[in-house]
Design a protein around this motif. Structure first.
Motif, PDB file in Angstrom:
ATOM      1  N   UNK A  38       0.317  -1.563  -0.146  1.00  0.00           N
ATOM      2  CA  UNK A  38       0.009  -0.239   0.275  1.00  0.00           C
ATOM      3  C   UNK A  38       0.923   1.414  -0.263  1.00  0.00           C
ATOM      4  N   UNK A  39       0.089   2.481   0.124  1.00  0.00           N
ATOM      5  CA  UNK A  39       1.121   3.650  -0.431  1.00  0.00           C
ATOM      6  C   UNK A  39      -0.697   4.860   0.505  1.00  0.00           C
ATOM      7  N   UNK A  40       0.449   5.234   1.339  1.00  0.00           N
ATOM      8  CA  UNK A  40      -0.455   6.416   1.678  1.00  0.00           C
ATOM      9  C   UNK A  40      -0.520   7.976   1.114  1.00  0.00           C
ATOM     10  N   UNK A  41      -1.525   8.408   0.246  1.00  0.00           N
ATOM     11  CA  UNK A  41      -1.244   9.262  -0.381  1.00  0.00           C
ATOM     12  C   UNK A  41      -1.654  10.747   0.748  1.00  0.00           C
ATOM     13  N   UNK A  42      -0.862  11.375   1.171  1.00  0.00           N
ATOM     14  CA  UNK A  42      -1.153  12.953   1.757  1.00  0.00           C
ATOM     15  C   UNK A  42      -1.290  13.870   0.822  1.00  0.00           C
ATOM     16  N   UNK A  43      -2.379  14.616   0.666  1.00  0.00           N
ATOM     17  CA  UNK A  43      -2.271  15.935  -0.501  1.00  0.00           C
ATOM     18  C   UNK A  43      -2.299  17.192   0.445  1.00  0.00           C
ATOM     19  N   UNK A  44      -1.210  17.566   0.755  1.00  0.00           N
ATOM     20  CA  UNK A  44      -1.438  19.219   1.871  1.00  0.00           C
ATOM     21  C   UNK A  44      -1.571  20.252   1.172  1.00  0.00           C
ATOM     22  N   UNK A  45      -2.549  20.722   0.898  1.00  0.00           N
ATOM     23  CA  UNK A  45      -3.755  21.729   0.281  1.00  0.00           C
ATOM     24  C   UNK A  45      -3.962  22.899   0.662  1.00  0.00           C
TER      25      UNK A  45
END
Length: 329
Positions: A38-45
């Protein structure tokens, strides 16, 4: 982490520094227990606090964690779009960072999708006791209205906590919407779907990122993107105003024929104001749709990627919001 993961978890983040330690403490064990890559895609807005820096620090201890930074605050749905477009997993889960949606339910979603060969699994809020009465009532009204617009396939009380297959993501990448409302768009596609019920929890830390202003904006975007009903409402208001003016004309003729004089100007003044208000409402509604057409024709990106920790290229890239898919890292 190398290779294509089986699962991607997309998390839009805006000023979530306070909740990040609690999020990692629950999310990492839940994902490790699944036994899949798996990967965890954290999108900093475009956060104004230390969210991006903290995620970057956490990546040292958790190599599955991936950071995508947008150049500016673009909104929740735009950040979610950036994460979906650049995710690599065969299955993609979207979840908020506030821990109101339990990460432990991701395993249930994945198992249900595999067992029943589903493309979409919605996280349905079976219990919203932790929300305020105002939010529960307005949410109920929103979903009843949206079900009338989109149809019965829209699951009640399903937000942006869901699992979708790569086939769904590929279709979403080709959709023309500038900033899609996924809770309505995905059910409208007709993919096979199921649901997992869970109890909605209180926000673990920090402040809500969806105040009343944003909830109203979401309701309007949902309505305007999926139906022309407001335009039809404007038409009916215009017809009603025209009918009322005809009645007023007949009444005036009858009064004139009877030789009765109506003193004062108040009634005339109020009538002019009423008809002017209806006209302004109609023009405003038309203007909203014309503005959307204008933005669509401009074809400007809804967000700009500042950096992606999984991108090996040095140059930052911009991901167009419609028709042209993002370049996969």
């Amino acid at each position: 982490m190398s290779g294509v993961p089986e699962l991607s978890v997309v998390i839009p983040m805006y000023n979530e520094e306070a909740v990040l330690p609690a999020l990692v403490a629950r999310l990492r064990p839940a994902l490790d227990a699944l036994g899949v890559s798996y990967e965890v895609v954290a999108v900093d807005d475009g956060s104004a606090d230390g969210t991006a820096s903290l995620v970057d620090d956490l990546r040292i201890e958790w190599p599955h964690l991936r950071l995508i930074r947008l150049r500016r605050n673009s909104g929740h749905q735009a950040a979610l779009t950036a994460g979906l477009h650049r995710s690599r997993g065969g299955w993609v889960v979207s979840i908020d960072a506030d821990l109101q949606d339990p990460p432990e339910s991701i395993g249930d979603m994945l198992r249900l999708a595999r067992e029943k060969n589903l493309d979409v699994v919605y996280g349905v809020r079976g219990d919203r006791a932790t929300d305020t009465p105002f939010k529960r009532n307005t949410a109920g009204l929103y979903y009843r209205l949206m079900r009338r617009i989109v149809g019965p396939d829209l699951p009640s009380q399903a937000g942006d906590f869901r699992l979708v297959s790569r086939s769904v993501v590929d279709v979403l990448r080709r959709m023309p919407e500038r900033v899609p409302v996924y809770r309505l768009l995905i059910p409208s596609l007709g993919f096979s779907s199921g649901s997992v019920s869970y109890t909605r929890e209180r926000r673990a830390a920090g402040e809500t990122k969806y105040p009343l202003r944003k909830m109203v904006a979401l309701a309007w975007d949902s309505t305007a993107d999926f139906t022309a009903a407001p335009l039809r409402l404007a038409t009916w208001l215009g017809m009603a105003a025209f009918t009322a003016s005809l009645v007023a004309m007949v009444f005036g003729l009858v009064v004139w024929a009877n030789g009765t004089v109506i003193p004062g100007w108040t009634s005339l003044f109020l009538a002019v104001l009423l008809f002017a208000a209806v006209q302004l409402i109609c023009l405003g509604l038309l203007g909203e749709y014309v503005a959307r057409i204008y933005r669509t024709l401009q074809n400007r990106p809804a967000f700009h990627i500042g950096s992606d920790s999984a991108d090996t290229s040095a140059a930052a890239s911009a991901v167009p919001a419609q028709r042209t898919p993002a370049t996969m890292p």
